[in-house]
Enzyme design. Structure first.
Site, PDB file in Angstrom:
ATOM      1  N   THR A 327       0.848  -1.190   0.000  1.00  0.00           N
ATOM      2  CA  THR A 327       0.000   0.000   0.000  1.00  0.00           C
ATOM      3  C   THR A 327       0.882   1.237   0.000  1.00  0.00           C
ATOM      4  O   THR A 327       1.914   1.270   0.660  1.00  0.00           O
ATOM      5  CB  THR A 327      -0.953   0.012   1.222  1.00  0.00           C
ATOM      6  OG1 THR A 327      -1.761   1.190   1.181  1.00  0.00           O
ATOM      7  CG2 THR A 327      -0.197  -0.010   2.535  1.00  0.00           C
ATOM      8  N   HIS A 379       2.542 -11.602  14.207  1.00  0.00           N
ATOM      9  CA  HIS A 379       3.619 -12.175  15.009  1.00  0.00           C
ATOM     10  C   HIS A 379       3.339 -13.637  15.404  1.00  0.00           C
ATOM     11  O   HIS A 379       4.224 -14.328  15.902  1.00  0.00           O
ATOM     12  CB  HIS A 379       3.821 -11.332  16.268  1.00  0.00           C
ATOM     13  CG  HIS A 379       5.243 -11.294  16.743  1.00  0.00           C
ATOM     14  ND1 HIS A 379       6.168 -12.266  16.411  1.00  0.00           N
ATOM     15  CD2 HIS A 379       5.909 -10.401  17.524  1.00  0.00           C
ATOM     16  CE1 HIS A 379       7.325 -11.976  16.981  1.00  0.00           C
ATOM     17  NE2 HIS A 379       7.200 -10.848  17.656  1.00  0.00           N
TER      18      HIS A 379
END
Length: 416
Positions: A327, A379
């Protein structure tokens, strides 16, 4: 013959759509294949074309949610096409001024009705506080003229003073209107996915900076030849970033994987979702097998998808199945951000605006065009080593594109 027009299926997983806008009115004559409505699904906005020519009767309102396969309008195919519009005959209405005359008389009487109130306002007691009220107003630092008295003749009573609120300098006379509009189905789905990404992933963001001088040098040297050779196609930054990302994904495959319950799904290909701004909001079409495309191929595919998004022709298939997202908030002036993961993907790279800044180069201070880049990642599946290593690999490729992205031959890589 009366034709029932039903909502077509925009995709396998879509069960309902929302009527965003009717492009015609009830009773209009429509031509075959004319766009009669825009419908929102949770993935895209699509146009609904008329299946036949005829007079249309609407069976749903704007904002209605209708099931796929439901009838939304009828078309009378036997109705003749009108020769022309004839509402102009109703335009002259000579009696209208006469009908308004009584209202003018009522307004003329209004001042008489207000006369008693006006007389009360001129009473000597109007606006005058009682001794107790004056003490309270002085303590509050409120001017008596700003308080409306409820006592006899308009006198300000102790209760008026106690209830008076000090003016905080709030401006008056300006517009304070509000408007309540329903979000489109697409916007509601985007909101749902963003909240889901924040709540259901262990999202973390790591940052780095990129010296854009090497890319600028290549673009300045070859962009005119590239445009001339490839039919007006521009050599932008996105092809460099896409190539750098696909290279880094091969070095750090965990970033190119997804969670599926207790399992990890890894991909040996790179379908890169490119966030683009369309008239209906943010769209994320996918460049398939970007790792196999050349600079020209990437630029051509991004341009094709961006044009489809701009023209409202993007489909669900165009936006499904990406493995990683890029993006670019820099086109809007963003210097730094923490992009939100595009689920079920595990990573997204955020680009930002390019600003000339002083940096240390070989022990000397030099001015270079610099860009901050951000990698948000899940994560749960990507550790710090992989995330930081991935972003460093992207930085290295962008700062040395000739060797790492073009195999030392810019002309050959750009197909010149």
């Amino acid at each position: 013959m009366i034709l029932e027009m039903k909502v077509p299926s925009p995709g396998e997983s879509i069960k309902e759509v929302e009527i965003a806008t009717w492009l015609v009115k009830d009773g209009d004559y429509v031509e075959k294949d004319q766009a009669i409505a825009e419908v929102d699904s949770d993935k895209a906005t699509l146009e609904l074309p008329a299946e036949m020519s005829g007079v249309i009767t609407l069976k749903a309102e704007e904002g209605d949610t209708v099931a796929v396969g439901a009838v939304v309008c009828l078309i009378d195919t036997d109705a003749a096409k009108p020769a022309g519009s004839a509402p102009a005959a109703e335009a002259p209405k000579t009696e209208a001024p006469k009908a308004e005359a009584p209202k003018a008389e009522v307004k003329a009487e209004a001042p008489k009705a207000e006369a008693p109130a006006a007389a009360a306002a001129t009473s000597y007691a109007a606006g005058t506080p009682s001794p107790a009220a004056r003490k309270i107003l002085d303590e509050k630092n409120i001017a008596p003229a700003t308080v409306s008295g409820t006592g006899k003749g308009g006198r300000i009573t102790k209760d008026d003073a106690v209830n008076a609120v000090p003016s905080m300098g709030t401006p008056t006379g300006g517009s304070r209107g509000t408007e309540r509009t329903k979000l489109s189905m697409l916007r509601r789905k985007v909101a749902e996915r963003l909240v889901s990404a924040k709540n259901e992933t262990a999202m973390l963001t790591t940052f780095n900076e990129v010296n854009m001088t090497p890319i600028n040098q290549i673009r300045n040297e070859y962009k005119d030849a590239f445009k001339a050779k490839h039919g007006g196609l521009g050599l932008g930054f996105m092809s460099f970033f896409t190539k750098a990302v696909t290279r880094a994904l091969q070095l750090y495959p965990d970033v190119n994987s997804m969670m599926d319950g207790d399992y990890k799904i890894a991909y040996d290909f790179a379908d890169i979702s490119i966030a683009v701004s369309g008239p209906k909001g943010l769209m994320v079409p996918v460049v398939r097998n970007a790792e196999l495309l050349t600079f020209r191929g990437i630029e051509a595919e991004i341009k094709r998808l961006a044009l489809r998004a701009r023209d409202g022709q993007i489909t669900v298939d165009d936006m499904t199945g990406g493995t990683f997202t890029i993006t670019n908030g820099g086109v809007f002036g963003s210097m730094l951000s923490t992009p939100i993961i595009n689920p079920p993907q595990s990573g997204i790279l955020g680009m930002h605006n390019i600003i000339e800044r002083p940096i240390a180069v070989n022990g000397k201070v030099e001015i270079h065009p610099m860009m901050y880049v951000a990698l948000s990642y899940d994560h749960r599946i990507i550790d710090g080593r992989e995330s930081v290593g991935f972003l460093v690999a992207v930085k290295e490729a962008l700062e040395n594109p000739l060797e790492l992205l073009m195999n030392g031959d810019a002309k050959r890589a750009l197909e010149l």
